[in-house]
Design a protein around this motif. Sequence first.
Motif, PDB file in Angstrom:
ATOM      1  N   VAL A 154       0.860  -1.181   0.000  1.00 46.01           N
ATOM      2  CA  VAL A 154       0.000   0.000   0.000  1.00 46.01           C
ATOM      3  C   VAL A 154       0.898   1.233   0.000  1.00 46.01           C
ATOM      4  CG1 VAL A 154      -1.769   1.307   1.216  1.00 46.01           C
ATOM      5  CG2 VAL A 154      -1.843  -1.189   1.240  1.00 46.01           C
ATOM      6  N   ARG A 155       0.788   2.035  -1.048  1.00 45.79           N
ATOM      7  CA  ARG A 155       1.572   3.258  -1.162  1.00 45.79           C
ATOM      8  C   ARG A 155       0.705   4.469  -0.831  1.00 45.79           C
ATOM      9  NH1 ARG A 155       2.547   2.202  -7.308  1.00 45.79           N
ATOM     10  NH2 ARG A 155       0.334   1.710  -6.932  1.00 45.79           N
ATOM     11  N   ARG A 156       1.340   5.631  -0.750  1.00 41.89           N
ATOM     12  CA  ARG A 156       0.595   6.848  -0.440  1.00 41.89           C
ATOM     13  C   ARG A 156      -0.486   7.101  -1.498  1.00 41.89           C
ATOM     14  NH1 ARG A 156       4.160  11.986   0.870  1.00 41.89           N
ATOM     15  NH2 ARG A 156       4.794  10.494   2.490  1.00 41.89           N
ATOM     16  N   LYS A 157      -0.158   6.876  -2.761  1.00 43.46           N
ATOM     17  CA  LYS A 157      -1.145   7.074  -3.817  1.00 43.46           C
ATOM     18  C   LYS A 157      -2.322   6.109  -3.659  1.00 43.46           C
ATOM     19  CE  LYS A 157      -0.127   5.776  -8.068  1.00 43.46           C
ATOM     20  NZ  LYS A 157       0.421   5.818  -9.455  1.00 43.46           N
ATOM     21  N   ASP A 158      -2.038   4.888  -3.212  1.00 41.78           N
ATOM     22  CA  ASP A 158      -3.101   3.914  -2.995  1.00 41.78           C
ATOM     23  C   ASP A 158      -4.061   4.381  -1.910  1.00 41.78           C
ATOM     24  OD1 ASP A 158      -1.880   2.203  -4.864  1.00 41.78           O
ATOM     25  OD2 ASP A 158      -0.610   1.314  -3.316  1.00 41.78           O
ATOM     26  N   LEU A 159      -3.519   4.963  -0.847  1.00 44.10           N
ATOM     27  CA  LEU A 159      -4.370   5.463   0.238  1.00 44.10           C
ATOM     28  C   LEU A 159      -5.261   6.606  -0.249  1.00 44.10           C
ATOM     29  CD1 LEU A 159      -1.845   5.429   3.219  1.00 44.10           C
ATOM     30  CD2 LEU A 159      -3.707   3.816   2.788  1.00 44.10           C
ATOM     31  N   ALA A 160      -4.677   7.476  -1.065  1.00 43.02           N
ATOM     32  CA  ALA A 160      -5.469   8.582  -1.614  1.00 43.02           C
ATOM     33  C   ALA A 160      -6.577   8.052  -2.510  1.00 43.02           C
ATOM     34  CB  ALA A 160      -4.561   9.540  -2.386  1.00 43.02           C
ATOM     35  N   SER A 180      -3.809  -1.100  -9.594  1.00 47.25           N
ATOM     36  CA  SER A 180      -3.114  -0.748  -8.350  1.00 47.25           C
ATOM     37  C   SER A 180      -2.107  -1.820  -7.943  1.00 47.25           C
ATOM     38  CB  SER A 180      -4.120  -0.541  -7.213  1.00 47.25           C
ATOM     39  OG  SER A 180      -4.696  -1.767  -6.809  1.00 47.25           O
TER      40      SER A 180
END
Length: 306
Positions: free
Chosen positions: A79-85, A204
């Motif tokens: 899980v990356r920052r972009k995934d959280l967004a 993703s």
Amino acid sequence: MSPRFNPFARISMAIVAYFVSMFAFLGVLAVMDQLERVRTEYAFLASMNILVGLWLTAAVFAAYKLLDRGRPFRLGFAVRRKDLAFAAAAVTASMTTAIVFAFAAASREPGLGTVFRLEKLGDTAFLGAAAYGFLGWLIASMQEEVLNRGYMFANLHRLRPLGMLLAASFLFALTHIPTKGLHMYPLLIHFIGGLCYGYVYLKSGSLWISSAVHAAHNWALDLWFNDDYGVSLVSFAVPLTDGTKLLQQALLVSLILVLTYGFYGRNGIWTPADNLNALWTADRHRPHPHRGGIRQGSAASADTAL
């Protein structure tokens, strides 16, 4: 080390094992006279989602390790920052769509007594029950994503991306027969949902993210559409038709697909996430003594548009 069985055999065994497991579990609940509680008690539903979700996720992990000779965590759990967004945007989209549809459905028949219970939002007991319900859906959705996206895609990746999405979504719809029965509209709704969750996973590369999107969708339906549980914020005077539910599903899926492409589409519409591309490319280069079942394609065909 090569897999023990060809992809078609592995998929078939997974589906049969899933059906046997689900019917056995439902049979135990029926014998214990607890089946009705799943339909009426939200906390009990969440507990069963957690129990079955953990059990079947472990079973799929074992199958991937033993039958596919693979490492389960390579299916994609980062899980990356972009995934959280993206997950935050998708959850917001699910909830907003459900709310808009609930109020729109109520406004169609204003004189028939549709009741909104928005005062529950200030009740700590309600908030606790709703949070537990989301946890249940997250674990249940993880089980479905590990099987229907992670495992199925791992065995279908030799197809072109659209073919892989369609095949996996069809299988996803079939896995709901034990709980939904063999009815056209529920199966079609789950098929459309499978296309959405599959595309989220394809782009993703994370089963956590597709699970979060999946869980948020189910949770939003509980809060705004499923009046069977005390957690619902609305009681419809006239039950929603299958057509209305299908329309809501189609619009939500369209919105999620647009969001997915907006966050992950720079490398092309159909190109898989880097981690999945690496996993599937490595699998295509492994020796497969039991060829058959799934038609083989070139390594490049899985990464290009139709």
